[in-house]
Design a protein around this motif. Structure first.
Motif, PDB file in Angstrom:
ATOM      1  N   TRP A  28       5.050  40.299 -66.122  1.00 24.57           N
ATOM      2  CA  TRP A  28       5.886  40.585 -67.282  1.00 24.57           C
ATOM      3  C   TRP A  28       6.519  41.966 -67.176  1.00 24.57           C
ATOM      4  CZ3 TRP A  28       8.681  38.480 -70.719  1.00 24.57           C
ATOM      5  CH2 TRP A  28       9.086  39.170 -71.853  1.00 24.57           C
ATOM      6  N   SER A  29       5.743  42.967 -66.721  1.00 27.42           N
ATOM      7  CA  SER A  29       6.313  44.315 -66.583  1.00 27.42           C
ATOM      8  C   SER A  29       7.391  44.341 -65.505  1.00 27.42           C
ATOM      9  CB  SER A  29       5.223  45.337 -66.289  1.00 27.42           C
ATOM     10  OG  SER A  29       4.618  45.076 -65.049  1.00 27.42           O
ATOM     11  N   LYS A  30       7.175  43.621 -64.403  1.00 23.77           N
ATOM     12  CA  LYS A  30       8.208  43.537 -63.366  1.00 23.77           C
ATOM     13  C   LYS A  30       9.458  42.847 -63.892  1.00 23.77           C
ATOM     14  CE  LYS A  30       5.367  43.528 -59.208  1.00 23.77           C
ATOM     15  NZ  LYS A  30       4.953  42.746 -58.031  1.00 23.77           N
TER      16      LYS A  30
ATOM     17  N   MET B 150     -14.238  31.089 -71.620  1.00 20.67           N
ATOM     18  CA  MET B 150     -15.577  31.575 -71.333  1.00 20.67           C
ATOM     19  C   MET B 150     -16.189  30.886 -70.123  1.00 20.67           C
ATOM     20  SD  MET B 150     -16.928  31.974 -75.234  1.00 20.67           S
ATOM     21  CE  MET B 150     -18.620  32.041 -74.752  1.00 20.67           C
ATOM     22  N   VAL B 151     -15.669  29.710 -69.751  1.00 23.51           N
ATOM     23  CA  VAL B 151     -16.205  29.014 -68.583  1.00 23.51           C
ATOM     24  C   VAL B 151     -15.869  29.797 -67.316  1.00 23.51           C
ATOM     25  CG1 VAL B 151     -16.010  26.907 -67.212  1.00 23.51           C
ATOM     26  CG2 VAL B 151     -16.132  26.761 -69.681  1.00 23.51           C
ATOM     27  N   PHE B 152     -14.664  30.335 -67.257  1.00 22.34           N
ATOM     28  CA  PHE B 152     -14.212  31.092 -66.091  1.00 22.34           C
ATOM     29  C   PHE B 152     -13.728  32.478 -66.523  1.00 22.34           C
ATOM     30  CE2 PHE B 152     -13.259  26.600 -65.204  1.00 22.34           C
ATOM     31  CZ  PHE B 152     -14.103  26.405 -64.131  1.00 22.34           C
ATOM     32  N   PRO B 153     -14.628  33.383 -66.937  1.00 22.38           N
ATOM     33  CA  PRO B 153     -14.163  34.683 -67.440  1.00 22.38           C
ATOM     34  C   PRO B 153     -13.469  35.530 -66.378  1.00 22.38           C
ATOM     35  CG  PRO B 153     -16.538  34.673 -67.215  1.00 22.38           C
ATOM     36  CD  PRO B 153     -16.074  33.271 -66.940  1.00 22.38           C
ATOM     37  N   GLU B 154     -13.954  35.476 -65.146  1.00 21.29           N
ATOM     38  CA  GLU B 154     -13.348  36.287 -64.097  1.00 21.29           C
ATOM     39  C   GLU B 154     -11.931  35.792 -63.786  1.00 21.29           C
ATOM     40  OE1 GLU B 154     -14.001  36.698 -59.377  1.00 21.29           O
ATOM     41  OE2 GLU B 154     -15.771  37.038 -60.595  1.00 21.29           O
ATOM     42  N   THR B 155     -11.771  34.487 -63.722  1.00 20.33           N
ATOM     43  CA  THR B 155     -10.461  33.914 -63.431  1.00 20.33           C
ATOM     44  C   THR B 155      -9.487  34.194 -64.556  1.00 20.33           C
ATOM     45  OG1 THR B 155     -11.565  32.169 -62.194  1.00 20.33           O
ATOM     46  CG2 THR B 155      -9.284  31.794 -62.789  1.00 20.33           C
ATOM     47  N   SER B 156      -9.933  34.071 -65.794  1.00 19.52           N
ATOM     48  CA  SER B 156      -9.028  34.308 -66.906  1.00 19.52           C
ATOM     49  C   SER B 156      -8.643  35.780 -66.995  1.00 19.52           C
ATOM     50  CB  SER B 156      -9.643  33.827 -68.219  1.00 19.52           C
ATOM     51  OG  SER B 156     -10.843  34.508 -68.473  1.00 19.52           O
ATOM     52  N   GLU B 157      -9.549  36.682 -66.633  1.00 19.71           N
ATOM     53  CA  GLU B 157      -9.223  38.111 -66.642  1.00 19.71           C
ATOM     54  C   GLU B 157      -8.202  38.421 -65.550  1.00 19.71           C
ATOM     55  OE1 GLU B 157      -9.208  41.518 -68.528  1.00 19.71           O
ATOM     56  OE2 GLU B 157     -10.495  39.855 -69.124  1.00 19.71           O
TER      57      GLU B 157
ATOM     58  N   ALA C 202      -4.353  39.858 -66.125  1.00 14.11           N
ATOM     59  CA  ALA C 202      -3.821  41.044 -65.438  1.00 14.11           C
ATOM     60  C   ALA C 202      -2.578  40.695 -64.637  1.00 14.11           C
ATOM     61  CB  ALA C 202      -4.889  41.640 -64.528  1.00 14.11           C
ATOM     62  N   GLN C 203      -2.603  39.559 -63.977  1.00 15.69           N
ATOM     63  CA  GLN C 203      -1.451  39.139 -63.169  1.00 15.69           C
ATOM     64  C   GLN C 203      -0.255  38.824 -64.064  1.00 15.69           C
ATOM     65  OE1 GLN C 203      -2.142  35.763 -60.656  1.00 15.69           O
ATOM     66  NE2 GLN C 203      -0.546  36.366 -59.230  1.00 15.69           N
TER      67      GLN C 203
END
Length: 121
Positions: A75-77, A58-65, A69-70
């Motif tokens: 993983w898919s690659k 919760m401190v860095f929600p944008e970074t964790s999101e 995604a990355q």
């Protein structure tokens, strides 16, 4: 901190007074870095020391999101790459066997016909 470290790195070392200033500046730079670390740690103490780590996200929600995604993309690659490599290796293994069998069969036909021609003459 970076600018102070760069300035200390660029100071000439041969002059005794400059060496003294560089040593004192290095000690002040180190003390400042430790102070900044501890003040940042104290600011986020509850989030950092929680065992589950839930508040840390919760401190860095944008970074964790972005990291989520990355990681999903990587993983898919990885899955596609592993499946492709397995299919390629399987095809090579089976292809070698089929090709070897085909060439052996054609070789026996060739030798078999050559032997019959020799017998007829």
């Amino acid at each position: 901190l970076g600018a102070a470290g760069g300035l200390l790195w660029q100071l000439p070392q041969g002059i005794p007074m400059m060496a003294l200033l560089a040593k004192m500046g290095g000690m002040m730079l180190g003390a400042t870095a430790v102070g900044l670390f501890f003040s940042t740690f104290e600011e986020f103490r509850t989030a950092l020391l929680e065992p589950s780590g839930g508040r840390w996200l919760m401190v860095f929600p944008e970074t964790s999101e972005k990291a989520k995604a990355q990681a999903s993309l990587v993983w898919s690659k990885l899955k596609l790459g592993a499946a492709g490599a397995a299919a390629e290796k399987g095809a090579i293994y089976i292809g070698h066997g089929v090709l070897d069998s085909l060439l052996n069969y054609l070789g026996t036909l060739w030798v078999g016909n050559a032997g019959k021609v020799v017998e007829k003459v």
